[in-house]
Design a protein around this motif. Structure first.
Motif, PDB file in Angstrom:
ATOM      1  N   GLU A  46     -14.989  22.203  -0.931  1.00 17.73           N
ATOM      2  CA  GLU A  46     -14.384  21.043  -0.282  1.00 17.73           C
ATOM      3  C   GLU A  46     -15.449  20.182   0.388  1.00 17.73           C
ATOM      4  N   CYS A  47     -16.405  20.823   1.043  1.00  9.81           N
ATOM      5  CA  CYS A  47     -17.510  20.080   1.680  1.00  9.81           C
ATOM      6  C   CYS A  47     -18.337  19.337   0.628  1.00  9.81           C
ATOM      7  N   TYR A  48     -18.628  20.040  -0.449  1.00 12.17           N
ATOM      8  CA  TYR A  48     -19.403  19.441  -1.538  1.00 12.17           C
ATOM      9  C   TYR A  48     -18.664  18.246  -2.128  1.00 12.17           C
ATOM     10  N   GLY A  49     -17.361  18.397  -2.317  1.00  8.98           N
ATOM     11  CA  GLY A  49     -16.571  17.299  -2.862  1.00  8.98           C
ATOM     12  C   GLY A  49     -16.559  16.090  -1.943  1.00  8.98           C
ATOM     13  N   ALA A  50     -16.575  16.327  -0.620  1.00  7.98           N
ATOM     14  CA  ALA A  50     -16.553  15.215   0.340  1.00  7.98           C
ATOM     15  C   ALA A  50     -17.898  14.512   0.416  1.00  7.98           C
ATOM     16  N   VAL A  51     -18.985  15.285   0.362  1.00  6.34           N
ATOM     17  CA  VAL A  51     -20.328  14.693   0.473  1.00  6.34           C
ATOM     18  C   VAL A  51     -20.764  14.095  -0.858  1.00  6.34           C
ATOM     19  N   GLY A  52     -20.560  14.832  -1.946  1.00  6.15           N
ATOM     20  CA  GLY A  52     -20.860  14.304  -3.271  1.00  6.15           C
ATOM     21  C   GLY A  52     -22.234  14.614  -3.796  1.00  6.15           C
ATOM     22  N   ASP A  53     -23.116  15.196  -2.974  1.00  6.19           N
ATOM     23  CA  ASP A  53     -24.473  15.519  -3.421  1.00  6.19           C
ATOM     24  C   ASP A  53     -24.778  16.949  -2.980  1.00  6.19           C
ATOM     25  N   LEU A  54     -25.199  17.787  -3.914  1.00  3.16           N
ATOM     26  CA  LEU A  54     -25.390  19.204  -3.626  1.00  3.16           C
ATOM     27  C   LEU A  54     -26.489  19.438  -2.597  1.00  3.16           C
ATOM     28  N   SER A  55     -27.627  18.783  -2.763  1.00  7.40           N
ATOM     29  CA  SER A  55     -28.735  18.973  -1.824  1.00  7.40           C
ATOM     30  C   SER A  55     -28.363  18.492  -0.429  1.00  7.40           C
ATOM     31  N   GLU A  56     -27.706  17.352  -0.351  1.00  8.49           N
ATOM     32  CA  GLU A  56     -27.308  16.827   0.954  1.00  8.49           C
ATOM     33  C   GLU A  56     -26.277  17.737   1.615  1.00  8.49           C
ATOM     34  N   THR A  57     -25.357  18.292   0.827  1.00  8.12           N
ATOM     35  CA  THR A  57     -24.352  19.208   1.375  1.00  8.12           C
ATOM     36  C   THR A  57     -25.012  20.430   1.998  1.00  8.12           C
ATOM     37  N   LEU A  58     -25.966  21.031   1.284  1.00 13.56           N
ATOM     38  CA  LEU A  58     -26.652  22.212   1.802  1.00 13.56           C
ATOM     39  C   LEU A  58     -27.465  21.867   3.046  1.00 13.56           C
ATOM     40  N   ALA A  59     -28.093  20.694   3.061  1.00 17.11           N
ATOM     41  CA  ALA A  59     -28.883  20.283   4.217  1.00 17.11           C
ATOM     42  C   ALA A  59     -27.999  20.110   5.450  1.00 17.11           C
ATOM     43  N   ILE A  60     -26.819  19.548   5.260  1.00  9.24           N
ATOM     44  CA  ILE A  60     -25.891  19.358   6.377  1.00  9.24           C
ATOM     45  C   ILE A  60     -25.372  20.706   6.885  1.00  9.24           C
ATOM     46  N   LEU A  61     -25.063  21.615   5.972  1.00  8.12           N
ATOM     47  CA  LEU A  61     -24.439  22.883   6.345  1.00  8.12           C
ATOM     48  C   LEU A  61     -25.415  23.887   6.960  1.00  8.12           C
ATOM     49  N   PHE A  62     -26.652  23.945   6.458  1.00  5.57           N
ATOM     50  CA  PHE A  62     -27.517  25.062   6.802  1.00  5.57           C
ATOM     51  C   PHE A  62     -28.788  24.701   7.572  1.00  5.57           C
ATOM     52  N   ALA A  63     -29.220  23.457   7.531  1.00  2.00           N
ATOM     53  CA  ALA A  63     -30.447  23.095   8.248  1.00  2.00           C
ATOM     54  C   ALA A  63     -30.207  23.055   9.752  1.00  2.00           C
ATOM     55  N   ASP A  64     -31.288  23.106  10.506  1.00  2.00           N
ATOM     56  CA  ASP A  64     -31.218  23.021  11.975  1.00  2.00           C
ATOM     57  C   ASP A  64     -31.033  21.553  12.352  1.00  2.00           C
ATOM     58  N   GLN A  65     -29.829  21.197  12.735  1.00  2.00           N
ATOM     59  CA  GLN A  65     -29.502  19.792  13.020  1.00  2.00           C
ATOM     60  C   GLN A  65     -30.208  19.281  14.276  1.00  2.00           C
TER      61      GLN A  65
END
Length: 527
Positions: free
Chosen positions: A73-92
């Protein structure tokens, strides 16, 4: 200044001049190895994917466990795999490193990850992403898995490099073509005196054509141009030195190994020669389709059987160097005379006297298995890039068909929230719908939003991110070519399909039948 800082400057600017200035400053101020690896990435010279998209997804699945649907669902909302992973797992909360070099270390880590088994890779990658800032994680993933884009083209990068080292852009372009070695000495090599042997073995910047429409004919003097067919193949330069024969694509890739039959045929040509032309499928007296030509690309091994079933040849339409002499500054008509002395398949041309003669040759293009005509100034030199007033391309009008929408999927990037990727079908003689094309472009933003609302209301069933919809909407599509295909259920492959208009004036039963495509294929001599 490192690559992260450069990316931020490029990504936040809408001005070409500002992007150029950022590139110039980066090349002058950054670590030479960092700038070399950045130029390699920005000009799409990286070879292959160090991390496959599947490995990135497995990393997310590992983190989400049984709730992997939540990631989807997150991937579908963001639309880009790399950006989705960066949002979910990187230190914001982490600030990115913007001064010290990062690219060499990243590439080393990517190569190490690429050697691991999938499960171990996912664990290691997840730990690594948690230590990155969001921007660092995004860039690390994009550079490792392919698809990196930041709004600059190869020409802008070459222009910035030329200004950074205070050299003529044409010289810089010639030196950057061919195999690019990304190391700390790249700027030193770029500034070194060029040798004749070096020049002889490298491709030259291509001269490109500007599009022409019928109304432009009135501004042309037919007696000053020559006309030849625009062939549907791969633009390439054939280079023969005293020691080797090479084929270079317009995308600056060495494709010699893919076409040993062309290399063998070029053995009879004189050395110290560079030809500009087209790689075509089939034989000079019987051309095959572009899809047949694609069969020869990106093969690890070219078998004898493949050479027999999918032959290719090189059709030359210009000569750039002859007997070590650079003749690009000579008029085209002179270069054609030189070309005529060589034992190579050549593109026929005509010298028109009237606009009607140009139109007539264009109308005959499809019968000749061409996709239009090229109109070239007889006195034009061969220069780099898309120069106004030298060459024009006048393509045939696209083939068209009315097709029914049967599947839809959300797009990517700014279209990630809209269902903008369509699968379109036509009717068989049995009254069934069979897919014939996928189209991603052609509708306005307003039409996309209206269609997205309709798709959500008229979904029959879902297959992951794909929605099957009621077969009621009709779209007129345009495409450049058509060929037989054993990979597609319809038995057909369309080239460059796109939506021309939303046919709200007709119903699904009015859409075209498969027989329409058979007629188009027969008329285009693609059977």
């Amino acid at each position: 200044m490192n690559f992260v800082a450069l990316f931020h400057a490029l990504d936040t600017s809408q001005s070409t001049n500002s992007k150029r200035d950022a590139l110039i400053a980066f090349i002058r101020e950054s670590d030479p190895l960092e700038s070399a690896l950045a130029v390699e990435a920005l000009t799409d010279r990286t070879r292959g994917k160090r991390l496959k998209p599947n490995a990135l997804k497995q990393t997310a699945y590992l983190a989400f466990g049984e709730d992997r649907w939540l990631f989807e669902e997150c991937y579908g909302a963001v639309g880009d795999l790399s950006e989705t992973l960066a949002i979910l797992f990187a230190d914001q909360e982490r600030s990115p490193e913007i001064t010290q070099p990062v690219l060499a270390d990243w590439i080393h880590r990517q190569e190490e990850l690429g050697r691991l088994e999938l499960g171990e890779l996912a664990n290691e990658l997840l730990s690594l992403l948690k230590a990155f800032s969001k921007d660092e994680a995004f860039l690390f993933l994009k550079l490792s898995s392919g698809g990196f884009r930041v709004g600059v083209n190869k020409g802008l990068v070459h222009d910035a490099v030329a200004q950074a080292v205070a050299m003529d852009r044409a010289i810089v372009e010639e030196r950057l073509m061919g195999d690019f070695i990304a190391d700390g000495d790249w700027l030193h090599r770029l500034r070194s005196p060029v040798t004749q042997d070096e020049l002889d073995a490298r491709p030259l910047p291509f001269l490109l054509a500007n599009p022409l429409i019928k109304s432009d004919l009135s501004s042309l003097d037919p007696s000053t141009v020559l006309v030849e067919y625009k062939w549907d193949g791969i633009r390439a330069q054939l280079i023969k030195t005293r020691e080797t024969i090479r084929l270079w694509s317009r995308g600056d890739h060495d494709i010699t190994e893919q076409f040993p039959d062309i290399v063998d045929a070029a053995a009879r040509l004189p050395p110290q020669l560079i030809l500009d032309g087209e790689i075509l499928a089939g034989r000079p007296d019987h051309l095959q389709s572009f899809s047949d030509l694609q069969t020869r690309l990106n093969r690890k091994r070219i078998t004898h059987n493949l050479l027999k079933t999918h032959p290719v040849f090189f059709r030359a339409y210009d000569v750039l160097r002859r007997d070590s002499e650079d003749i690009r500054e000579k008029p085209l008509i002179y270069r054609k005379e030189v070309l005529a002395t060589l034992a190579v398949t050549q593109s026929p041309f005509s010298l028109p006297n009237t606009p009607e003669q140009i139109e007539a040759m264009r109308e005959s293009a499809r019968e000749a298995s061409a996709e239009g005509v090229m109109i070239k100034r007889r006195e034009s030199p061969y220069v780099s890039g898309r120069k106004v007033g030298h060459w024009w391309k006048w393509k045939l009008d696209p083939m068209t068909a009315d097709c029914v929408l049967i599947y839809a999927q959300a797009g990517h990037g700014r279209r990630a929230s809209l269902h903008s990727d369509y699968t379109l079908a036509c009717w068989t003689s049995d009254g069934d719908l069979v897919p014939v094309a996928k189209a991603y472009s052609g509708l306005t933003d307003a039409e996309l939003k209206a269609m997205d609302r309709w798709i959500r209301k008229h979904t029959v069933q879902k297959f992951g991110p794909v929605r099957q919809v009621e077969p009621r909407q009709v779209f007129e599509i345009g495409f450049e070519g058509i060929a037989r295909s054993t990979r597609h259920k319809s038995g057909l492959a369309l080239r460059f399909p796109r939506i021309l208009r939303w046919r709200q004036d007709v119903g699904a039963n009015d859409a075209d039948r498969l027989a329409h495509f058979e007629t188009l294929m027969r008329d285009s001599h693609a059977v």
